[in-house]
Design an enzyme around this catalytic site. Structure first.
Site, short mmCIF file in Angstrom:
data_model
loop_
_atom_site.label_atom_id
_atom_site.label_comp_id
_atom_site.label_asym_id
_atom_site.label_seq_id
_atom_site.Cartn_x
_atom_site.Cartn_y
_atom_site.Cartn_z
N ASP A 1 -17.10 7.24 -1.96
CA ASP A 1 -15.85 7.06 -1.22
C ASP A 1 -15.58 8.41 -0.54
OD1 ASP A 1 -13.35 6.25 -0.30
OD2 ASP A 1 -12.38 6.31 -2.26
N HIS B 1 -7.04 1.01 -6.85
CA HIS B 1 -7.34 0.09 -5.74
C HIS B 1 -8.03 -1.15 -6.33
CE1 HIS B 1 -7.80 -1.24 -1.76
NE2 HIS B 1 -8.70 -0.41 -1.28
N GLN C 1 -10.08 -3.83 -4.17
CA GLN C 1 -11.39 -3.35 -3.71
C GLN C 1 -12.44 -3.52 -4.81
OE1 GLN C 1 -12.31 -1.75 -0.52
NE2 GLN C 1 -14.30 -2.27 -1.41
N ARG D 1 0.88 -1.18 0.00
CA ARG D 1 0.00 0.00 0.00
C ARG D 1 0.92 1.22 0.00
NH1 ARG D 1 -5.50 1.41 3.23
NH2 ARG D 1 -6.22 -0.04 1.61
N ARG E 1 -14.02 -8.53 1.02
CA ARG E 1 -12.58 -8.30 0.84
C ARG E 1 -11.81 -9.57 1.23
NH1 ARG E 1 -10.45 -3.25 0.85
NH2 ARG E 1 -8.75 -4.37 -0.15
N CYS F 1 -16.55 1.80 -0.20
CA CYS F 1 -15.42 0.92 0.08
C CYS F 1 -15.01 0.98 1.54
CB CYS F 1 -14.24 1.29 -0.83
SG CYS F 1 -13.72 3.00 -0.66
N1 CP Z 1 -11.43 -0.14 1.75
C1 CP Z 1 -10.19 -0.24 2.23
O1 CP Z 1 -9.22 -0.48 1.49
O2 CP Z 1 -10.09 -0.05 3.56
P1 CP Z 1 -8.77 0.05 4.43
O3 CP Z 1 -8.16 1.41 4.14
O4 CP Z 1 -9.23 -0.06 5.84
O5 CP Z 1 -7.84 -1.05 4.03
N1 NVA Z 2 -9.84 6.81 -1.73
C1 NVA Z 2 -9.54 6.32 -0.40
C2 NVA Z 2 -9.80 4.85 -0.34
C3 NVA Z 2 -9.60 4.23 0.99
C4 NVA Z 2 -9.84 2.76 0.99
C5 NVA Z 2 -8.10 6.62 -0.06
O1 NVA Z 2 -7.22 6.47 -0.93
O2 NVA Z 2 -7.83 7.04 1.07
#
Ligand code: CP
Ligand code: NVA
Length: 305
Positions: free
Chosen positions: A221, A130, A133, A103, A289, A261
């Site tokens: 989101d 992502h 997701q 990440r 997930r 999400c």
């Molecule tokens: N939706 C999602 O990726 O959540 P987290 O940031 O908690 O991993």
């Molecule tokens: N768009 C958000 C998604 C979190 C799962 C972010 O990048 O923070």
């Protein structure tokens, strides 16, 4: 040749469909508590520059449930924090673990890591995409509606990593994706241009109450993604007309389910009555997930459930 999942575009339509079917099978098996340990002895490496609840825990739990184990790392605790390059880190970690999930802030970090890694690399979220997701979202839509294609998703809010991932999915499946966002907050230009040049049914619009009409899915989101905290005040003002509330769900019509999400900022992009309401599927969406991460790891490690 190792396979990565950096973008939905790394997969064919057939592979996407079989990931969804595999995840459904894994979910069923999990609900029966049938032991299934095909990844015994395998190790998942996890390198996370940003916080996470769902992605981290579903990957760790998923790997344990498949018989393997996981090692979580943040850059601060590794030599990355003291200047070791991402390329050297990728080469070394490839000698210890079997598969990696990252990440990252910059998507480029992930691409560089994958290039120098000899094991499969999964995108657990970047500033651009992502993919895990959106795959589990597809699984949820399939469970709730029976459709894998032919549905219309209206993504209301910021043209962010989730919006870009939906657009990418429309380059692989026959679905309609509308991104309903404020002007100046459109999805990534190159993601959009690629999709349009390939004839994907995607559209960017700025009129949420018009855009949601007839949607099968109203998706939102956060207005302020990780790394954009400094823009919060400005964004709260600009995005207010794009809040998913009961009036917007009414405009969508009876057929629409609500998806997010998560994490949600209640009172900003979505109101309590919508996220806690009858048309919301967010908790099943979050659960999926887990099942999808397992399907993804099995697929990249050459196993099928
Ligand atoms: N939706 C999602 O990726 O959540 P987290 O940031 O908690 O991993
Ligand atoms: N768009 C958000 C998604 C979190 C799962 C972010 O990048 O923070």
């Amino acid at each position: 040749m190792k396979r990565d999942l950096i973008s939905i575009r790394d997969l064919s339509k057939e592979e996407i469909v079989s990931l969804v079917k595999d995840a459904v099978t894994l979910k069923k098996r999990h609900s029966l508590r049938l032991p299934y340990l095909p990844l015994k002895g395998r190790v998942l490496g996890m390198l996370f520059e940003k916080p996470s609840t769902r992605t981290r825990v579903s990957f760790e739990a998923g790997m344990c449930q498949l018989g393997g184990s996981a090692i979580f790392m943040s850059p601060k605790e590794t030599q990355l924090g003291r200047g070791e390059t991402i390329e050297d880190t990728a080469r070394v970690l490839s000698r210890y673990v079997d598969i990696m999930v990252l990440r990252v802030y910059s998507h480029e970090t992930l691409v560089r890591f994958a290039r120098f890694s000899s094991i499969p690399v999964i995108n657990g979220l970047s500033d651009l995409l992502h993919p895990c997701q959106v795959l589990s979202d597809l699984m949820t839509i399939y469970e709730k509606t029976g459709m894998l294609e032919g549905f219309r998703v209206v993504f209301v809010g910021d043209g962010n990593n989730m919006a870009n991932s939906w657009i990418n999915l429309a380059t692989r499946l026959d679905i309609e994706v509308v991104i309903s966002c404020p002007e100046g907050y459109e999805p990534d230009r190159s993601v959009l241009e690629t999709a349009l040049s390939e004839g994907a049914r995607v559209r960017v619009s700025h009129t949420p109450y018009e855009d949601v009409k007839g949607a099968h899915v109203v998706y939102t989101d956060v207005w302020c993604s990780m790394g954009q905290e400094g823009e919060r005040e400005e964004r709260l003002k600009v995005f207010r007309p794009f809040q998913v509330n009961s009036a917007l769900m009414e405009a969508a019509g009876d057929g629409a389910i609500f998806m997010h999400c998560l994490p949600a900022h209640r009172g900003d992009e979505v109101t309590d009555d919508v996220i806690d309401g009858e048309r919301s599927v967010v908790w099943d969406q979050a659960e999926n997930r887990l099942h999808m991460q397992k399907a993804i790891m099995l697929f990249l490690l050459g196993e099928r459930p």
